[in-house]
Design a protein around this motif. Structure first.
Motif, PDB file in Angstrom:
ATOM      1  N   VAL A  15       0.844  -1.201   0.000  1.00 37.53           N
ATOM      2  CA  VAL A  15       0.000   0.000   0.000  1.00 37.53           C
ATOM      3  C   VAL A  15       0.876   1.247   0.000  1.00 37.53           C
ATOM      4  O   VAL A  15       0.606   2.213  -0.713  1.00 37.53           O
ATOM      5  N   ILE A  74      -6.220   7.973  -3.109  1.00 38.71           N
ATOM      6  CA  ILE A  74      -6.912   6.957  -2.305  1.00 38.71           C
ATOM      7  C   ILE A  74      -8.193   6.512  -3.018  1.00 38.71           C
ATOM      8  O   ILE A  74      -8.495   5.320  -3.080  1.00 38.71           O
ATOM      9  N   ALA A  75      -8.931   7.470  -3.575  1.00 34.93           N
ATOM     10  CA  ALA A  75     -10.163   7.132  -4.302  1.00 34.93           C
ATOM     11  C   ALA A  75      -9.847   6.249  -5.513  1.00 34.93           C
ATOM     12  O   ALA A  75     -10.560   5.274  -5.776  1.00 34.93           O
ATOM     13  N   TYR A  77      -7.256   4.243  -5.850  1.00 30.83           N
ATOM     14  CA  TYR A  77      -6.819   2.948  -5.325  1.00 30.83           C
ATOM     15  C   TYR A  77      -8.030   2.091  -4.956  1.00 30.83           C
ATOM     16  O   TYR A  77      -8.087   0.900  -5.256  1.00 30.83           O
ATOM     17  N   ASN A  78      -9.023   2.705  -4.307  1.00 31.68           N
ATOM     18  CA  ASN A  78     -10.204   1.967  -3.870  1.00 31.68           C
ATOM     19  C   ASN A  78     -11.164   1.645  -5.011  1.00 31.68           C
ATOM     20  O   ASN A  78     -12.000   0.761  -4.876  1.00 31.68           O
ATOM     21  N   HIS A  82      -8.808  -5.313  -7.159  1.00 35.61           N
ATOM     22  CA  HIS A  82      -7.691  -5.892  -6.418  1.00 35.61           C
ATOM     23  C   HIS A  82      -7.762  -7.409  -6.547  1.00 35.61           C
ATOM     24  O   HIS A  82      -8.796  -8.014  -6.248  1.00 35.61           O
ATOM     25  N   SER A 100     -13.330  -4.268  -6.712  1.00 32.34           N
ATOM     26  CA  SER A 100     -12.568  -3.164  -6.139  1.00 32.34           C
ATOM     27  C   SER A 100     -12.984  -3.048  -4.673  1.00 32.34           C
ATOM     28  O   SER A 100     -14.055  -3.535  -4.289  1.00 32.34           O
ATOM     29  N   PRO A 101     -12.177  -2.426  -3.827  1.00 28.94           N
ATOM     30  CA  PRO A 101     -12.584  -2.224  -2.432  1.00 28.94           C
ATOM     31  C   PRO A 101     -13.914  -1.472  -2.317  1.00 28.94           C
ATOM     32  O   PRO A 101     -14.733  -1.799  -1.454  1.00 28.94           O
ATOM     33  N   ASP A 102     -14.157  -0.501  -3.186  1.00 29.91           N
ATOM     34  CA  ASP A 102     -15.428   0.228  -3.158  1.00 29.91           C
ATOM     35  C   ASP A 102     -16.609  -0.703  -3.443  1.00 29.91           C
ATOM     36  O   ASP A 102     -17.656  -0.613  -2.800  1.00 29.91           O
ATOM     37  N   TRP A 105     -17.152  -3.008  -0.415  1.00 25.96           N
ATOM     38  CA  TRP A 105     -17.764  -2.254   0.677  1.00 25.96           C
ATOM     39  C   TRP A 105     -19.262  -2.056   0.400  1.00 25.96           C
ATOM     40  O   TRP A 105     -20.096  -2.252   1.282  1.00 25.96           O
TER      41      TRP A 105
END
Length: 128
Positions: A15, A74-75, A77-78, A82, A100-102, A105
């Motif tokens: 990261v 950061i936006a 990346y999220n 991944h 994606s992390p978004d 979530w």
């Protein structure tokens, strides 16, 4: 885990490299080891001379701009898939890809996930 510590977990190092080092390399005052030594010396001397003479340097990014760049990095990346996250069928292309992390979530929230919030007086100690 601490960044740049050899005994830290590899995830933190990844990261650190993916977000912060990549962002730093786009700044005009980046002074990393992989930079041309002459250019590094020139940038360092110029910013220090400007700071000494007039208290500010045009090479230095303003705090507000820097914070905006951090938020954007950061936006991004999220929003990027991944490979360690579950695979889904991409609605745009119809192909399988990692979430994606978004997206993960949003799926957790949709499924009824509700985070447990930390009391404000404990937040700083837990952050460390």
């Amino acid at each position: 885990s601490l960044p740049y510590a050899a005994q830290s977990k590899g995830i933190v190092e990844r990261v650190q490299q993916t977000i912060w080092v990549t962002l730093a390399k786009r700044l005009p005052t980046y002074l990393g080891d992989d930079m041309d030594p002459e250019a590094r010396r020139r940038a360092h001397r110029r910013t220090r001379a400007d700071l000494k003479a007039i208290g500010v340097s045009e090479l230095l990014t303003s705090w507000e701009t820097f914070r905006g760049m951090c938020a954007a990095e950061i936006a991004a990346y999220n929003a990027r898939p991944h490979s360690s996250l579950p695979r889904i069928l991409d609605p745009g292309t119809g192909r399988r890809r990692a979430m994606s992390p978004d997206e993960l979530w949003a799926a957790k929230v949709e499924a009824g996930f509700s985070p447990v919030l930390v009391e404000p007086e404990l937040r700083d100690d837990l952050f460390r």
